[in-house]
Motif scaffolding. Sequence first.
Motif, PDB file in Angstrom:
ATOM      1  N   VAL A  87      24.898 -28.038 -79.784  1.00 56.36           N
ATOM      2  CA  VAL A  87      24.855 -29.201 -78.895  1.00 56.36           C
ATOM      3  C   VAL A  87      25.008 -30.492 -79.696  1.00 56.36           C
ATOM      4  CG1 VAL A  87      23.413 -30.505 -77.278  1.00 56.36           C
ATOM      5  CG2 VAL A  87      23.480 -28.009 -77.158  1.00 56.36           C
ATOM      6  N   LEU A  88      24.270 -30.596 -80.808  1.00 57.30           N
ATOM      7  CA  LEU A  88      24.333 -31.809 -81.617  1.00 57.30           C
ATOM      8  C   LEU A  88      25.698 -31.992 -82.253  1.00 57.30           C
ATOM      9  CD1 LEU A  88      20.825 -31.702 -83.338  1.00 57.30           C
ATOM     10  CD2 LEU A  88      21.567 -33.206 -81.479  1.00 57.30           C
ATOM     11  N   ALA A  89      26.310 -30.890 -82.695  1.00 59.81           N
ATOM     12  CA  ALA A  89      27.658 -30.980 -83.278  1.00 59.81           C
ATOM     13  C   ALA A  89      28.659 -31.469 -82.240  1.00 59.81           C
ATOM     14  CB  ALA A  89      28.078 -29.628 -83.839  1.00 59.81           C
ATOM     15  N   ALA A  90      28.508 -30.999 -81.005  1.00 63.32           N
ATOM     16  CA  ALA A  90      29.404 -31.445 -79.929  1.00 63.32           C
ATOM     17  C   ALA A  90      29.231 -32.934 -79.650  1.00 63.32           C
ATOM     18  CB  ALA A  90      29.147 -30.630 -78.661  1.00 63.32           C
ATOM     19  N   GLN A  91      28.036 -33.457 -79.924  1.00 61.60           N
ATOM     20  CA  GLN A  91      27.774 -34.883 -79.737  1.00 61.60           C
ATOM     21  C   GLN A  91      28.075 -35.699 -80.997  1.00 61.60           C
ATOM     22  OE1 GLN A  91      23.727 -35.135 -78.367  1.00 61.60           O
ATOM     23  NE2 GLN A  91      24.189 -34.224 -76.379  1.00 61.60           N
ATOM     24  N   ARG A  92      28.645 -35.019 -82.005  1.00 62.26           N
ATOM     25  CA  ARG A  92      28.997 -35.655 -83.280  1.00 62.26           C
ATOM     26  C   ARG A  92      27.774 -36.199 -84.003  1.00 62.26           C
ATOM     27  NH1 ARG A  92      32.909 -33.331 -84.803  1.00 62.26           N
ATOM     28  NH2 ARG A  92      33.377 -34.993 -86.321  1.00 62.26           N
ATOM     29  N   ALA A  93      26.612 -35.584 -83.775  1.00 56.10           N
ATOM     30  CA  ALA A  93      25.406 -35.980 -84.506  1.00 56.10           C
ATOM     31  C   ALA A  93      25.492 -35.478 -85.933  1.00 56.10           C
ATOM     32  CB  ALA A  93      24.164 -35.418 -83.822  1.00 56.10           C
ATOM     33  N   GLY A  94      24.846 -36.189 -86.849  1.00 57.41           N
ATOM     34  CA  GLY A  94      24.849 -35.795 -88.252  1.00 57.41           C
ATOM     35  C   GLY A  94      23.522 -35.192 -88.658  1.00 57.41           C
ATOM     36  N   ASP A  96      21.693 -36.326 -90.791  1.00 57.96           N
ATOM     37  CA  ASP A  96      20.749 -37.433 -90.963  1.00 57.96           C
ATOM     38  C   ASP A  96      19.922 -37.661 -89.696  1.00 57.96           C
ATOM     39  OD1 ASP A  96      23.255 -38.190 -89.866  1.00 57.96           O
ATOM     40  OD2 ASP A  96      22.749 -40.304 -90.110  1.00 57.96           O
ATOM     41  N   ASP A  97      20.512 -37.365 -88.528  1.00 54.67           N
ATOM     42  CA  ASP A  97      19.760 -37.487 -87.283  1.00 54.67           C
ATOM     43  C   ASP A  97      18.638 -36.443 -87.228  1.00 54.67           C
ATOM     44  OD1 ASP A  97      21.333 -39.592 -85.978  1.00 54.67           O
ATOM     45  OD2 ASP A  97      22.934 -38.102 -85.954  1.00 54.67           O
ATOM     46  N   VAL A  98      18.922 -35.257 -87.742  1.00 59.36           N
ATOM     47  CA  VAL A  98      17.898 -34.212 -87.810  1.00 59.36           C
ATOM     48  C   VAL A  98      16.780 -34.655 -88.759  1.00 59.36           C
ATOM     49  CG1 VAL A  98      17.424 -31.813 -88.440  1.00 59.36           C
ATOM     50  CG2 VAL A  98      19.557 -32.398 -87.266  1.00 59.36           C
ATOM     51  N   ALA A  99      17.164 -35.271 -89.882  1.00 61.29           N
ATOM     52  CA  ALA A  99      16.167 -35.750 -90.844  1.00 61.29           C
ATOM     53  C   ALA A  99      15.229 -36.773 -90.204  1.00 61.29           C
ATOM     54  CB  ALA A  99      16.870 -36.356 -92.061  1.00 61.29           C
ATOM     55  N   ILE A 100      15.784 -37.695 -89.430  1.00 65.27           N
ATOM     56  CA  ILE A 100      14.962 -38.712 -88.767  1.00 65.27           C
ATOM     57  C   ILE A 100      13.996 -38.061 -87.788  1.00 65.27           C
ATOM     58  CG2 ILE A 100      15.035 -40.658 -87.163  1.00 65.27           C
ATOM     59  CD1 ILE A 100      17.756 -41.411 -88.491  1.00 65.27           C
ATOM     60  N   SER A 229      11.237 -39.777 -98.869  1.00 60.71           N
ATOM     61  CA  SER A 229      11.747 -39.724-100.239  1.00 60.71           C
ATOM     62  C   SER A 229      12.637 -38.515-100.478  1.00 60.71           C
ATOM     63  CB  SER A 229      10.578 -39.700-101.222  1.00 60.71           C
ATOM     64  OG  SER A 229      11.022 -39.451-102.531  1.00 60.71           O
ATOM     65  N   ALA A 230      12.241 -37.366 -99.945  1.00 58.34           N
ATOM     66  CA  ALA A 230      12.905 -36.108-100.299  1.00 58.34           C
ATOM     67  C   ALA A 230      14.159 -35.823 -99.501  1.00 58.34           C
ATOM     68  CB  ALA A 230      11.923 -34.945-100.132  1.00 58.34           C
ATOM     69  N   GLN A 231      14.329 -36.452 -98.353  1.00 61.35           N
ATOM     70  CA  GLN A 231      15.430 -36.078 -97.472  1.00 61.35           C
ATOM     71  C   GLN A 231      16.765 -36.726 -97.839  1.00 61.35           C
ATOM     72  OE1 GLN A 231      13.821 -36.980 -93.606  1.00 61.35           O
ATOM     73  NE2 GLN A 231      13.444 -34.824 -93.163  1.00 61.35           N
ATOM     74  N   ARG A 232      16.889 -37.198 -99.061  1.00 52.56           N
ATOM     75  CA  ARG A 232      18.194 -37.724 -99.471  1.00 52.56           C
ATOM     76  C   ARG A 232      19.201 -36.609 -99.721  1.00 52.56           C
ATOM     77  NH1 ARG A 232      14.759 -38.136-103.760  1.00 52.56           N
ATOM     78  NH2 ARG A 232      15.386 -37.229-105.756  1.00 52.56           N
ATOM     79  N   ASN A 233      18.743 -35.381 -99.825  1.00 57.39           N
ATOM     80  CA  ASN A 233      19.610 -34.211 -99.935  1.00 57.39           C
ATOM     81  C   ASN A 233      19.457 -33.393 -98.666  1.00 57.39           C
ATOM     82  OD1 ASN A 233      20.288 -34.836-102.674  1.00 57.39           O
ATOM     83  ND2 ASN A 233      18.291 -34.049-103.276  1.00 57.39           N
ATOM     84  N   PRO A 234      20.525 -32.799 -98.130  1.00 59.46           N
ATOM     85  CA  PRO A 234      21.882 -32.724 -98.669  1.00 59.46           C
ATOM     86  C   PRO A 234      22.777 -33.870 -98.199  1.00 59.46           C
ATOM     87  CG  PRO A 234      21.659 -31.273 -96.788  1.00 59.46           C
ATOM     88  CD  PRO A 234      20.339 -31.946 -96.959  1.00 59.46           C
ATOM     89  N   SER A 235      22.872 -34.939 -98.972  1.00 58.15           N
ATOM     90  CA  SER A 235      23.724 -36.094 -98.684  1.00 58.15           C
ATOM     91  C   SER A 235      23.726 -36.421 -97.193  1.00 58.15           C
ATOM     92  CB  SER A 235      25.157 -35.827 -99.160  1.00 58.15           C
ATOM     93  OG  SER A 235      25.177 -35.558-100.529  1.00 58.15           O
ATOM     94  N   PRO A 236      22.565 -36.713 -96.617  1.00 59.72           N
ATOM     95  CA  PRO A 236      22.474 -36.782 -95.158  1.00 59.72           C
ATOM     96  C   PRO A 236      23.388 -37.797 -94.503  1.00 59.72           C
ATOM     97  CG  PRO A 236      20.500 -37.674 -96.193  1.00 59.72           C
ATOM     98  CD  PRO A 236      21.287 -37.005 -97.265  1.00 59.72           C
TER      99      PRO A 236
END
Length: 250
Positions: A87-94, A96-100, A229-236
């Motif tokens: 669903v998120l891919a269809a909405q072009r979510a990244g 980084d949105d999951v990280a938030i 701090s830690a969620q900078r990977n994987p290149s979000p």
Amino acid sequence: MVSADRLAEQVADHIRGQILRGELADGEPLPKSEELIQRYPVSMPTFREAMRILEAEGLITVRRGRLGGALVHRPSPANLGYNLGLVLAAQRAGIDDVAIALRHVEPACAALCAGRPDRADAVVPVLRALHEEYVARIDDLVEVVGVSRRFHEALVGLCGNPPLIVLAGALEALWSSHEQDWATRIRETTGVPLRERRAAGEVHGQILALIEAGDTDGVHRLVTEHLTSAQRNPSPTAAVIDAALIRRQP
């Protein structure tokens, strides 16, 4: 007259109910097709359609060939994570949105862990074992990332609130699959300095101590800081969601 499609749905409904009630255990093979057709007197095409319905829902895996059959899979947050990823891919979510999203829900789960009156028996031993495994595997990037993800997934899975366990667990499954894929690829190039892995492990130890002490506010604050701090990977900021990565996890 009941249509073949409706008959297939009825067969799928009955088997699905058995799986959800635990009458068919996770990993258990379904009875052979010949036995099931005797139990559900429908045509072979109708029976196969029922199996396709259950397979599409992730409740069974059908193995083809001479040694074929179907294995049962109880629903899990990873199942929801896969569909959520689609669903998120269809909405072009990244990613980084999951990280938030995780930065909002995982600290709440950690606080619930700290607030459990039975945390000394139900939470702390699991987290301590994962923390010790993290320290033992710190020299292997891929292995230690896997253990780290299991630690964070446990903060959700042990919080004691079923809706949060499922919803936040789906987000964790999405993030974990992407971070594990990133770790596998990055190991062959730049890697992650050992000092950074040790620093993350120290924070895990502090999270464990706060949960053991029942400090709900303190662990909420620390987990929020740690994820930020830690969620900078994987290149979000650059990564798009690939739901198929969940399917590739062991």
